[in-house]
Design a protein around this motif. Structure first.
Motif, PDB file in Angstrom:
ATOM      1  N   LEU A 181      16.038  30.676 -47.127  1.00 44.48           N
ATOM      2  CA  LEU A 181      16.580  30.604 -48.479  1.00 44.48           C
ATOM      3  C   LEU A 181      17.053  31.972 -48.970  1.00 44.48           C
ATOM      4  CD1 LEU A 181      13.994  28.081 -49.903  1.00 44.48           C
ATOM      5  CD2 LEU A 181      16.419  27.648 -49.466  1.00 44.48           C
ATOM      6  N   LEU A 186      19.607  32.787 -52.311  1.00 46.41           N
ATOM      7  CA  LEU A 186      18.891  32.283 -53.483  1.00 46.41           C
ATOM      8  C   LEU A 186      17.980  33.362 -54.073  1.00 46.41           C
ATOM      9  CD1 LEU A 186      19.882  29.618 -52.146  1.00 46.41           C
ATOM     10  CD2 LEU A 186      17.783  28.561 -52.993  1.00 46.41           C
ATOM     11  N   GLU A 190      15.084  30.478 -57.805  1.00 43.60           N
ATOM     12  CA  GLU A 190      15.722  29.338 -57.134  1.00 43.60           C
ATOM     13  C   GLU A 190      14.910  28.898 -55.925  1.00 43.60           C
ATOM     14  OE1 GLU A 190      20.408  30.270 -58.215  1.00 43.60           O
ATOM     15  OE2 GLU A 190      19.444  31.316 -56.548  1.00 43.60           O
ATOM     16  N   ARG A 194      13.180  25.244 -55.227  1.00 47.93           N
ATOM     17  CA  ARG A 194      13.459  24.484 -54.011  1.00 47.93           C
ATOM     18  C   ARG A 194      12.178  24.117 -53.259  1.00 47.93           C
ATOM     19  NH1 ARG A 194      18.029  24.372 -50.582  1.00 47.93           N
ATOM     20  NH2 ARG A 194      19.184  24.933 -52.468  1.00 47.93           N
ATOM     21  N   GLU A 234      17.642  25.649 -44.551  1.00 52.02           N
ATOM     22  CA  GLU A 234      17.005  25.110 -45.750  1.00 52.02           C
ATOM     23  C   GLU A 234      17.581  23.764 -46.151  1.00 52.02           C
ATOM     24  OE1 GLU A 234      20.729  26.805 -47.127  1.00 52.02           O
ATOM     25  OE2 GLU A 234      19.173  27.513 -45.768  1.00 52.02           O
ATOM     26  N   GLU A 235      18.808  23.483 -45.706  1.00 51.44           N
ATOM     27  CA  GLU A 235      19.398  22.181 -46.023  1.00 51.44           C
ATOM     28  C   GLU A 235      18.789  21.082 -45.159  1.00 51.44           C
ATOM     29  OE1 GLU A 235      21.263  21.692 -48.491  1.00 51.44           O
ATOM     30  OE2 GLU A 235      21.594  23.775 -49.021  1.00 51.44           O
ATOM     31  N   PRO A 238      13.969  20.863 -46.294  1.00 51.39           N
ATOM     32  CA  PRO A 238      13.554  21.299 -47.593  1.00 51.39           C
ATOM     33  C   PRO A 238      12.040  21.306 -47.726  1.00 51.39           C
ATOM     34  CG  PRO A 238      14.358  19.049 -47.709  1.00 51.39           C
ATOM     35  CD  PRO A 238      14.674  19.556 -46.326  1.00 51.39           C
TER      36      PRO A 238
END
Length: 243
Positions: A181, A186, A190, A194, A234-235, A238
């Motif tokens: 991240l 980020l 943020e 997340r 990170e996508e 999560p």
């Protein structure tokens, strides 16, 4: 004409403004930068310095959130000031502001622990974005500088990728999530949102990651995350809540 904030600029919300120290040996340049930042309701210039030594002294006195430092200054240049501030005022994020874009200045700024690097010829709103990013615990490179950084790390790419992956495997799963991240740009807030963590916990994780990877700042960590193939991870994975 004094620049007006873009439509998507954060509105005043009762929060304390971001406190900024501005250091440049040219009074006219300081005046121009101050005018740009004055257009933002959430940013306040609390001190100005004409050289790097004065910048260090004023930072110790005022403890700003962000120090905007010109690279070329008398007595002590911006790179030297950034090195001293990393030790004397670790809570102050440093953003380098310069007319120069040669590789040695970019590398020097990153090695000194700077959280951002901007060209004075850039868009004024990049300045606001960089201050906000640095104050939020993130990093910011102007688009031109980012391209140069990518070019610098592209040489010997396969070797660097292998080394980066090996270094990343030494991290815990949560630390790798945080690194991914950070690589995505980020901020601590943020990342906390997340991963469903409190911001203080994220800050601790980021410090651990920097120490274990033996890198000086988030920019270097982000480059390593990119080389290790974690920047998009990170996508795919999560956070699943606090651990």
């Amino acid at each position: 004409m004094t620049p007006q904030p873009p439509p998507d600029a954060p509105a005043a919300s009762g929060r304390e403004p971001i406190r900024v120290l501005l250091a440049d040996d040219e009074a006219m340049v300081r005046g121009g930068v101050r005018a740009i930042l004055a257009a933002a309701d959430d940013i306040e210039v609390v001190a100005e310095a004409g050289d790097g030594r004065e910048a260090v002294e004023l930072t110790r006195r005022h403890r700003p959130d962000v120090a905007l430092l010109d690279i070329r200054m008398p007595v002590l240049d911006g790179l030297g000031a950034a090195e001293e501030l990393r030790r004397a005022a670790p809570g102050t994020a440093v953003v380098m502001l310069t007319t120069f874009s040669e590789d040695e200045y970019i590398a020097g700024a990153l090695d000194s622990g700077a959280a951002g690097f901007l060209l004075k010829s850039g868009d004024p709103y990049e300045l606001m974005a960089a201050v906000r990013a640095a104050a939020g615990g993130a990093s910011y490179l102007s688009p031109h500088v980012a391209r140069r950084v990518i070019q610098r790390v592209s040489g010997g790419r396969l070797t660097r990728e292998k080394e980066a992956r090996e270094r990343a495997t030494a991290l815990s799963p949560r630390e790798r999530e945080v690194l991914a991240l950070v690589g995505a740009g980020l901020s601590n807030a943020e990342i906390a949102g997340r991963l469903h963590l409190v911001e203080g916990t994220v800050k601790a994780y980021v410090s651990q990651v920097l120490a274990r990877l033996e890198v000086k700042n988030r920019v270097q960590a982000a480059i390593l995350a990119y080389e290790a193939g974690l920047a998009g991870a990170e996508e795919e994975s999560p956070g699943q809540g606090p651990r």
